[in-house]
Design an enzyme around this catalytic site. Structure first.
Site, short mmCIF file in Angstrom:
data_model
loop_
_atom_site.label_atom_id
_atom_site.label_comp_id
_atom_site.label_asym_id
_atom_site.label_seq_id
_atom_site.Cartn_x
_atom_site.Cartn_y
_atom_site.Cartn_z
N LYS A 57 0.82 -1.00 -0.01
CA LYS A 57 -0.15 0.55 0.06
C LYS A 57 0.99 1.07 -0.29
CE LYS A 57 -2.20 -1.07 4.38
NZ LYS A 57 -1.42 -2.23 3.85
N ARG B 93 -9.43 1.06 8.77
CA ARG B 93 -9.45 -0.45 9.70
C ARG B 93 -10.32 -1.18 10.04
NH1 ARG B 93 -2.96 0.90 9.20
NH2 ARG B 93 -2.28 -1.15 9.06
N ARG C 5 11.59 -6.22 5.08
CA ARG C 5 11.46 -4.47 4.86
C ARG C 5 12.51 -3.55 5.85
NH1 ARG C 5 5.55 -2.82 4.96
NH2 ARG C 5 5.71 -2.94 7.21
N ARG D 225 11.34 -1.37 11.07
CA ARG D 225 9.79 -1.50 12.40
C ARG D 225 10.52 -2.81 13.47
NH1 ARG D 225 4.66 0.00 8.50
NH2 ARG D 225 3.35 -1.38 10.24
N ARG E 285 -0.48 -9.27 13.91
CA ARG E 285 -1.27 -7.84 12.85
C ARG E 285 -2.09 -8.62 11.51
NH1 ARG E 285 4.53 -5.49 10.69
NH2 ARG E 285 3.25 -4.17 9.30
P1 AMP Z 1 1.19 0.10 9.45
O1 AMP Z 1 2.27 1.02 9.25
O2 AMP Z 1 -0.66 0.63 8.82
O3 AMP Z 1 1.19 -1.17 9.01
O4 AMP Z 1 0.51 0.21 10.60
C1 AMP Z 1 0.95 0.07 11.93
C2 AMP Z 1 0.95 0.40 12.98
O5 AMP Z 1 -0.12 1.08 13.55
C3 AMP Z 1 -0.75 -0.93 13.03
O6 AMP Z 1 0.11 -2.28 13.14
C4 AMP Z 1 -1.65 -0.41 14.43
O7 AMP Z 1 -1.20 -1.01 15.24
C5 AMP Z 1 -0.98 0.78 13.91
N1 AMP Z 1 -2.34 1.35 13.48
C6 AMP Z 1 -2.45 2.09 11.84
N2 AMP Z 1 -3.08 2.78 11.36
C7 AMP Z 1 -4.22 2.52 12.01
C8 AMP Z 1 -6.28 2.34 12.09
N3 AMP Z 1 -5.97 2.70 10.73
N4 AMP Z 1 -6.58 1.64 12.64
C9 AMP Z 1 -5.85 1.45 14.14
N5 AMP Z 1 -4.45 1.06 13.88
C10 AMP Z 1 -4.02 1.32 13.44
#
Ligand code: AMP
Length: 215
Positions: free
Chosen positions: A13, A87, A126, A160, A171
């Site tokens: 994404k 989400r 990554r 990360r 996740r």
């Molecule tokens: P990402 O970078 O999108 O993979 O997000 C990393 C982490 O941030 C996720 O595993 C969640 O803990 C938190 N997170 C990101 N976006 C959301 C969202 N829209 N709702 C809830 N938690 C989020």
């Protein structure tokens, strides 16, 4: 044009969002990036979310909706790419209401489909450039010169904290339990397109472009 990129962690994404920013001047709104920024700034909210993120759980709807609301109010033009948001169904409803308030709508939702086993390999290799955000992978997309960003030349590479196998499993669990129902929701609304997230990056971009042309 406002779009959502939907898919499990590691589906690509962020990579596709960055391409759309470069090509179309769209604005990428990544709640993951916003939350990482909050945690590194050491605010109270940042401290609270750090633990949740490292475990691989979802942060509360209230927090992420608040972050998106703040960003939407401050940005203009170009259209928004929602990356990692919504989400949950509650977040999807909130997004619709927020766009409505701005006199805007959601034009397309693109689901990036990827096989779960491939995600483990993608996520665990990554890393990103801490300066410009370019995304790399040890095996699939290494830097031309070890440790040096091809785009901006920075040597500040970051991995990360939640890009490990244990967090990824959690996740994925959160994705299937709470986020994947959005696929049916947007399909029913008639805004959903699907692309094969396992194809080469440029092929995925072509498929994304084709999906947007139809929206
Ligand atoms: P990402 O970078 O999108 O993979 O997000 C990393 C982490 O941030 C996720 O595993 C969640 O803990 C938190 N997170 C990101 N976006 C959301 C969202 N829209 N709702 C809830 N938690 C989020």
């Amino acid at each position: 044009m406002n779009i959502i990129l939907l898919g499990p962690p590691g589906a690509g994404k962020g990579t596709q969002a960055r391409k759309l920013v470069d090509e179309r001047g769209m604005i990428q709104l990544s709640t993951g990036d916003m939350l990482r920024e909050a945690r590194s700034s050491g605010t109270e909210m940042g401290k609270r979310v750090a633990e949740v993120m490292d475990r691989g759980d979802l942060v509360t709807d209230e927090i992420v909706i608040g972050l998106i609301e703040e960003k939407l109010a401050g940005e203009q033009g170009g259209g928004f790419i929602f990356d990692g948001f919504p989400r949950t169904l509650a977040q999807a409803d909130a997004l619709e209401a927020l766009l409505d308030k701005l006199g805007q709508k959601l034009d397309a939702v693109i689901e990036m489909r990827v096989d779960d086993e491939a995600l483990v390999a993608r996520i665990t290799g990554r890393f990103t450039c801490g300066n410009c955000g370019e995304v790399y992978h040890d095996a699939l997309k290494p830097t031309a010169e070890p440790g040096k960003c091809d785009v901006c030349g920075s040597t500040d590479m970051k991995r990360r904290a939640d890009d490990n196998e244990e967090s990824l499993r959690q996740r994925l669990m959160e994705y299937y339990k709470k986020t994947s129902p959005l696929i049916g929701y947007y399909y029913a609304k008639g805004t959903l397109s699907r692309v094969d997230g396992l194809a080469e990056i440029d092929e995925v971009s072509d498929a994304v472009r084709a999906a947007l042309a139809k929206a």
